[in-house]
Scaffold this motif. Sequence first.
Motif, PDB file in Angstrom:
ATOM      1  N   SER A 149      -4.620  11.946   7.923  1.00  0.00           N
ATOM      2  CA  SER A 149      -5.946  12.555   7.796  1.00  0.00           C
ATOM      3  C   SER A 149      -6.047  13.396   6.531  1.00  0.00           C
ATOM      4  O   SER A 149      -7.104  13.447   5.886  1.00  0.00           O
ATOM      5  CB  SER A 149      -6.268  13.411   9.025  1.00  0.00           C
ATOM      6  N   SER A 150      -4.941  14.036   6.129  1.00  0.00           N
ATOM      7  CA  SER A 150      -4.954  14.847   4.908  1.00  0.00           C
ATOM      8  C   SER A 150      -5.206  13.989   3.677  1.00  0.00           C
ATOM      9  O   SER A 150      -5.818  14.436   2.706  1.00  0.00           O
ATOM     10  CB  SER A 150      -3.622  15.589   4.754  1.00  0.00           C
ATOM     11  N   TYR A 151      -4.704  12.764   3.711  1.00  0.00           N
ATOM     12  CA  TYR A 151      -4.876  11.844   2.581  1.00  0.00           C
ATOM     13  C   TYR A 151      -6.038  10.870   2.797  1.00  0.00           C
ATOM     14  O   TYR A 151      -6.155   9.864   2.096  1.00  0.00           O
ATOM     15  CB  TYR A 151      -3.583  11.067   2.340  1.00  0.00           C
ATOM     16  N   LYS A 152      -6.886  11.158   3.773  1.00  0.00           N
ATOM     17  CA  LYS A 152      -8.055  10.335   4.080  1.00  0.00           C
ATOM     18  C   LYS A 152      -7.668   8.880   4.338  1.00  0.00           C
ATOM     19  O   LYS A 152      -8.352   7.952   3.906  1.00  0.00           O
ATOM     20  CB  LYS A 152      -9.087  10.420   2.952  1.00  0.00           C
ATOM     21  N   ASN A 153      -6.549   8.695   5.035  1.00  0.00           N
ATOM     22  CA  ASN A 153      -6.088   7.354   5.398  1.00  0.00           C
ATOM     23  C   ASN A 153      -5.964   6.448   4.169  1.00  0.00           C
ATOM     24  O   ASN A 153      -6.342   5.263   4.204  1.00  0.00           O
ATOM     25  CB  ASN A 153      -7.027   6.727   6.431  1.00  0.00           C
ATOM     26  N   THR A 154      -5.426   7.015   3.092  1.00  0.00           N
ATOM     27  CA  THR A 154      -5.291   6.292   1.828  1.00  0.00           C
ATOM     28  C   THR A 154      -3.897   6.510   1.254  1.00  0.00           C
ATOM     29  O   THR A 154      -3.428   7.659   1.195  1.00  0.00           O
ATOM     30  CB  THR A 154      -6.337   6.778   0.812  1.00  0.00           C
ATOM     31  N   CYS A 155      -3.243   5.457   0.827  1.00  0.00           N
ATOM     32  CA  CYS A 155      -1.935   5.579   0.187  1.00  0.00           C
ATOM     33  C   CYS A 155      -2.058   6.443  -1.057  1.00  0.00           C
ATOM     34  O   CYS A 155      -2.934   6.211  -1.909  1.00  0.00           O
ATOM     35  CB  CYS A 155      -1.397   4.204  -0.175  1.00  0.00           C
ATOM     36  N   CYS A 156      -1.195   7.437  -1.180  1.00  0.00           N
ATOM     37  CA  CYS A 156      -1.324   8.384  -2.287  1.00  0.00           C
ATOM     38  C   CYS A 156      -0.819   7.817  -3.612  1.00  0.00           C
ATOM     39  O   CYS A 156      -0.981   8.451  -4.653  1.00  0.00           O
ATOM     40  CB  CYS A 156      -0.612   9.698  -1.963  1.00  0.00           C
ATOM     41  N   ILE A 157      -0.242   6.621  -3.600  1.00  0.00           N
ATOM     42  CA  ILE A 157       0.199   5.978  -4.842  1.00  0.00           C
ATOM     43  C   ILE A 157      -0.747   4.853  -5.250  1.00  0.00           C
ATOM     44  O   ILE A 157      -1.204   4.799  -6.391  1.00  0.00           O
ATOM     45  CB  ILE A 157       1.630   5.428  -4.703  1.00  0.00           C
TER      46      ILE A 157
END
Length: 259
Positions: A149-157
């Motif tokens: 949830s902190s990364y909005k369900n998105t891979c940070c790379i």
Amino acid sequence: MSSQPGKSWTRDELILAINLYCKIPFGTIHIRNPQIIALATLLERTPGSVSYKLANLACIDPALARKGASNVSKLDRAVWEEFFGDWNGMAFESEVLLAEKVRHVDADVQPAVSEELAEYDVVLLVGQNRDAVVKQRVNQGFFRKMVLSSYKNTCCITGLAVPALLNASHIVPWAADEASRTNPKNGLCLNALHDRAFDRGLITVDEKFHVVVSSSVMALKGEKASALQTVHGTPLRMPDRFLPDPDFLHYHRQTIFTD
């Protein structure tokens, strides 16, 4: 259920509020959020009361540049500090408390509430299994929800936004630091490939939050490792909150990274 206007928040209610606060993005704190509505049902409060309390918690959160409401009580701060000072213990306590609340809610609303808030019946699991096994499973689930949830369900790379292909990767491995197992600052949201590479020390993150790929991978020719080579130097997509702790990243570079 009927709500009681103006009733004070208890420690247990605040624990459940923090539990939900950690598992939903800051931008979804509003009265139409189904999870907020479900928690309000459990607590016999209005969605407005719960959403306002979550906004108050955002005011305490040092990780947020965007602040919420400022009507914070002493109990709010005390329970917040208790929760954030013992991630492992409080994550598990909050999930057990949530499961107990769901089990005792009115039968006509239980399915809807359970679907929004409870991943599994923790109370039943505790009764059937060793507590250590259950606690690990519950805390791993809680950690995943917080990090994704902190990364909005998105891979940070890579920016991949398919939750089924995303993992909450521990920066310092689960087995290496018991106290930090459930700390969301010890997590990165990574797709399955880069999660594996990070875990095996083939990639890491530098002091400026850029991806570093090991020299052994960079030396490979052709397209054998292009999916990893192409991310070398890529800046991380930073989370809305719970930024990765520099000390944890330093540990990963020094202890896990193969270079």
